[in-house]
Design a protein around this motif. Sequence first.
Motif, PDB file in Angstrom:
ATOM      1  N   LEU A 121      -3.156  13.783  -4.228  1.00 40.19           N
ATOM      2  CA  LEU A 121      -2.380  12.574  -4.514  1.00 40.19           C
ATOM      3  C   LEU A 121      -3.183  11.323  -4.185  1.00 40.19           C
ATOM      4  N   VAL A 122      -3.819  11.303  -3.023  1.00 38.62           N
ATOM      5  CA  VAL A 122      -4.628  10.143  -2.627  1.00 38.62           C
ATOM      6  C   VAL A 122      -5.755   9.915  -3.623  1.00 38.62           C
ATOM      7  N   GLU A 123      -6.398  11.002  -4.069  1.00 35.40           N
ATOM      8  CA  GLU A 123      -7.500  10.889  -5.034  1.00 35.40           C
ATOM      9  C   GLU A 123      -7.027  10.276  -6.357  1.00 35.40           C
ATOM     10  N   VAL A 124      -5.871  10.736  -6.857  1.00 31.08           N
ATOM     11  CA  VAL A 124      -5.353  10.195  -8.117  1.00 31.08           C
ATOM     12  C   VAL A 124      -4.999   8.718  -7.962  1.00 31.08           C
ATOM     13  N   LEU A 125      -4.322   8.384  -6.866  1.00 28.15           N
ATOM     14  CA  LEU A 125      -3.923   6.986  -6.662  1.00 28.15           C
ATOM     15  C   LEU A 125      -5.142   6.072  -6.576  1.00 28.15           C
ATOM     16  N   ARG A 126      -6.141   6.477  -5.835  1.00 28.86           N
ATOM     17  CA  ARG A 126      -7.347   5.652  -5.708  1.00 28.86           C
ATOM     18  C   ARG A 126      -8.087   5.567  -7.031  1.00 28.86           C
ATOM     19  N   GLY A 127      -8.073   6.667  -7.806  1.00 31.18           N
ATOM     20  CA  GLY A 127      -8.699   6.634  -9.122  1.00 31.18           C
ATOM     21  C   GLY A 127      -8.024   5.662 -10.066  1.00 31.18           C
ATOM     22  N   ARG A 128      -6.745   5.407  -9.855  1.00 31.36           N
ATOM     23  CA  ARG A 128      -6.000   4.440 -10.669  1.00 31.36           C
ATOM     24  C   ARG A 128      -6.100   3.022 -10.115  1.00 31.36           C
ATOM     25  N   GLY A 129      -6.799   2.865  -9.004  1.00 30.82           N
ATOM     26  CA  GLY A 129      -6.923   1.544  -8.400  1.00 30.82           C
ATOM     27  C   GLY A 129      -5.780   1.180  -7.481  1.00 30.82           C
ATOM     28  N   ALA A 130      -4.917   2.134  -7.159  1.00 30.85           N
ATOM     29  CA  ALA A 130      -3.796   1.860  -6.256  1.00 30.85           C
ATOM     30  C   ALA A 130      -4.290   1.895  -4.808  1.00 30.85           C
ATOM     31  N   PRO A 131      -3.811   0.983  -3.971  1.00 30.26           N
ATOM     32  CA  PRO A 131      -4.227   0.971  -2.567  1.00 30.26           C
ATOM     33  C   PRO A 131      -3.569   2.110  -1.796  1.00 30.26           C
ATOM     34  N   ALA A 132      -4.316   3.184  -1.567  1.00 28.91           N
ATOM     35  CA  ALA A 132      -3.782   4.369  -0.899  1.00 28.91           C
ATOM     36  C   ALA A 132      -4.535   4.612   0.399  1.00 28.91           C
ATOM     37  N   VAL A 133      -3.787   4.847   1.474  1.00 28.44           N
ATOM     38  CA  VAL A 133      -4.343   5.072   2.803  1.00 28.44           C
ATOM     39  C   VAL A 133      -3.893   6.443   3.283  1.00 28.44           C
ATOM     40  N   ARG A 190       0.824  -1.208   0.000  1.00 25.11           N
ATOM     41  CA  ARG A 190       0.000   0.000   0.000  1.00 25.11           C
ATOM     42  C   ARG A 190       0.860   1.261   0.000  1.00 25.11           C
ATOM     43  N   VAL A 191       0.239   2.363  -0.438  1.00 22.98           N
ATOM     44  CA  VAL A 191       0.806   3.690  -0.242  1.00 22.98           C
ATOM     45  C   VAL A 191       0.118   4.288   0.980  1.00 22.98           C
ATOM     46  N   VAL A 192       0.895   4.595   1.993  1.00 24.13           N
ATOM     47  CA  VAL A 192       0.360   5.215   3.204  1.00 24.13           C
ATOM     48  C   VAL A 192       0.822   6.673   3.208  1.00 24.13           C
ATOM     49  N   VAL A 193      -0.111   7.594   3.011  1.00 23.52           N
ATOM     50  CA  VAL A 193       0.199   9.016   2.987  1.00 23.52           C
ATOM     51  C   VAL A 193       0.060   9.529   4.416  1.00 23.52           C
ATOM     52  N   LEU A 194       1.187   9.886   5.016  1.00 18.10           N
ATOM     53  CA  LEU A 194       1.234  10.299   6.414  1.00 18.10           C
ATOM     54  C   LEU A 194       1.158  11.819   6.497  1.00 18.10           C
ATOM     55  N   THR A 195       0.131  12.320   7.173  1.00 17.09           N
ATOM     56  CA  THR A 195      -0.056  13.764   7.268  1.00 17.09           C
ATOM     57  C   THR A 195      -0.680  14.092   8.609  1.00 17.09           C
ATOM     58  N   ASP A 196      -1.195  15.315   8.760  1.00 15.43           N
ATOM     59  CA  ASP A 196      -1.928  15.692   9.963  1.00 15.43           C
ATOM     60  C   ASP A 196      -3.068  16.611   9.571  1.00 15.43           C
ATOM     61  N   SER A 197      -3.934  16.903  10.519  1.00 18.63           N
ATOM     62  CA  SER A 197      -5.200  17.566  10.201  1.00 18.63           C
ATOM     63  C   SER A 197      -5.036  18.930   9.541  1.00 18.63           C
ATOM     64  N   ARG A 198      -3.935  19.633   9.812  1.00 19.38           N
ATOM     65  CA  ARG A 198      -3.749  20.966   9.248  1.00 19.38           C
ATOM     66  C   ARG A 198      -3.715  20.957   7.730  1.00 19.38           C
ATOM     67  N   TYR A 199      -3.386  19.811   7.122  1.00 20.42           N
ATOM     68  CA  TYR A 199      -3.271  19.735   5.666  1.00 20.42           C
ATOM     69  C   TYR A 199      -4.555  19.238   4.980  1.00 20.42           C
ATOM     70  N   LEU A 200      -5.583  18.921   5.753  1.00 23.21           N
ATOM     71  CA  LEU A 200      -6.796  18.380   5.137  1.00 23.21           C
ATOM     72  C   LEU A 200      -7.482  19.392   4.239  1.00 23.21           C
ATOM     73  N   GLY A 201      -7.317  20.684   4.532  1.00 28.62           N
ATOM     74  CA  GLY A 201      -7.943  21.700   3.709  1.00 28.62           C
ATOM     75  C   GLY A 201      -7.086  22.174   2.554  1.00 28.62           C
ATOM     76  N   GLN A 202      -5.891  21.599   2.398  1.00 28.29           N
ATOM     77  CA  GLN A 202      -5.000  22.000   1.322  1.00 28.29           C
ATOM     78  C   GLN A 202      -5.068  21.012   0.156  1.00 28.29           C
ATOM     79  N   ARG A 203      -4.494  21.416  -0.952  1.00 30.16           N
ATOM     80  CA  ARG A 203      -4.532  20.581  -2.151  1.00 30.16           C
ATOM     81  C   ARG A 203      -3.813  19.256  -1.938  1.00 30.16           C
ATOM     82  N   MET A 204      -2.627  19.340  -1.343  1.00 28.47           N
ATOM     83  CA  MET A 204      -1.851  18.144  -1.071  1.00 28.47           C
ATOM     84  C   MET A 204      -1.862  17.873   0.438  1.00 28.47           C
TER      85      MET A 204
END
Length: 285
Positions: free
Chosen positions: A21-33, A3-17
């Motif tokens: 990235l997660v949206e594109v990966l999931r759209g391609r069928g890649a397992p993204a968390v 899997r791709v595990v994208v590690l972030t925190d809540s401050r970035y939820l309102g930003q583009r990144m």
Amino acid sequence: MNRVVVLTDSRYLGQRMPGALVEVLRGRGAPAVLALADRLVAEVRAEGAAAPEPVRWTGQEPALRPGDLVVPRTRNAFALSLLFRAQLSGVRVVNRWEAVQAVRDKPHAVLLLAQAGVPTPRTFLTDRPASLAYLPAAAWPLLLKPPYGDNGHGIVRVDSPRDLERLPWPEGMVLAQHYVDVAGVDVKLYGVGEEVWAVRRPSPLLAPDEWEEPVPLPVTRELWTLAHACRDAFGLELYGVDVLPSPAGPLVVDVNDFPNYTGIAEAPDAVADLVESRLMEVVPA
């Protein structure tokens, strides 16, 4: 499945990144968390004599496996400790903990840039602002930067030694750079692996109501070389570089890991391409 595990925190939820990235990966069928560090708990254990204990991020997903790939977009100290633990356990990452730490530690960063021969404004390091009073007149004005600054926060302009007398400074160490007047406009370079983009944008030092949308710029050979020099100095794969277009040539004033890629429409797909290529690499047994 790895899997791709994208590690972030809540401050970035309102930003583009990293959401794009997660949206594109999931759209391609890649397992993204998407893992939010400020909602996790990690147990610290001594490693056994056999295989290392997997990293367990309680409350989120199953334990990370060596074949997984962690992509951090965070300045959260706890998140970076999770990233470091993941590396110790054999999990692959983009960017590596060492690279993220190097760009966050601004005094360390300017030393690496100097060693790599990257042009920057005249730069000084000291233990407290008052020590700067003895600098020659040609060094002024100065921008004082905290050692762990973020997005321009905490930067103070001082025009003369007199301005230092009552300057409040919460951080002990000071990074000071000669102020270069570029009329409130600078250049941001964005990199993904070998690819580089450039935009012209209002300086982050301006008030938010003075900001405008970034304007794409052609990437000259000089800018491409500058971006790659910064990338290589820190060992980054996803990065941004803040550049002043001075009359003497471009000057680097900051480097950051996994930026927002504002104004670069193709960036989410480019980042996803790099991440997927890393995910498909063969993991040593």
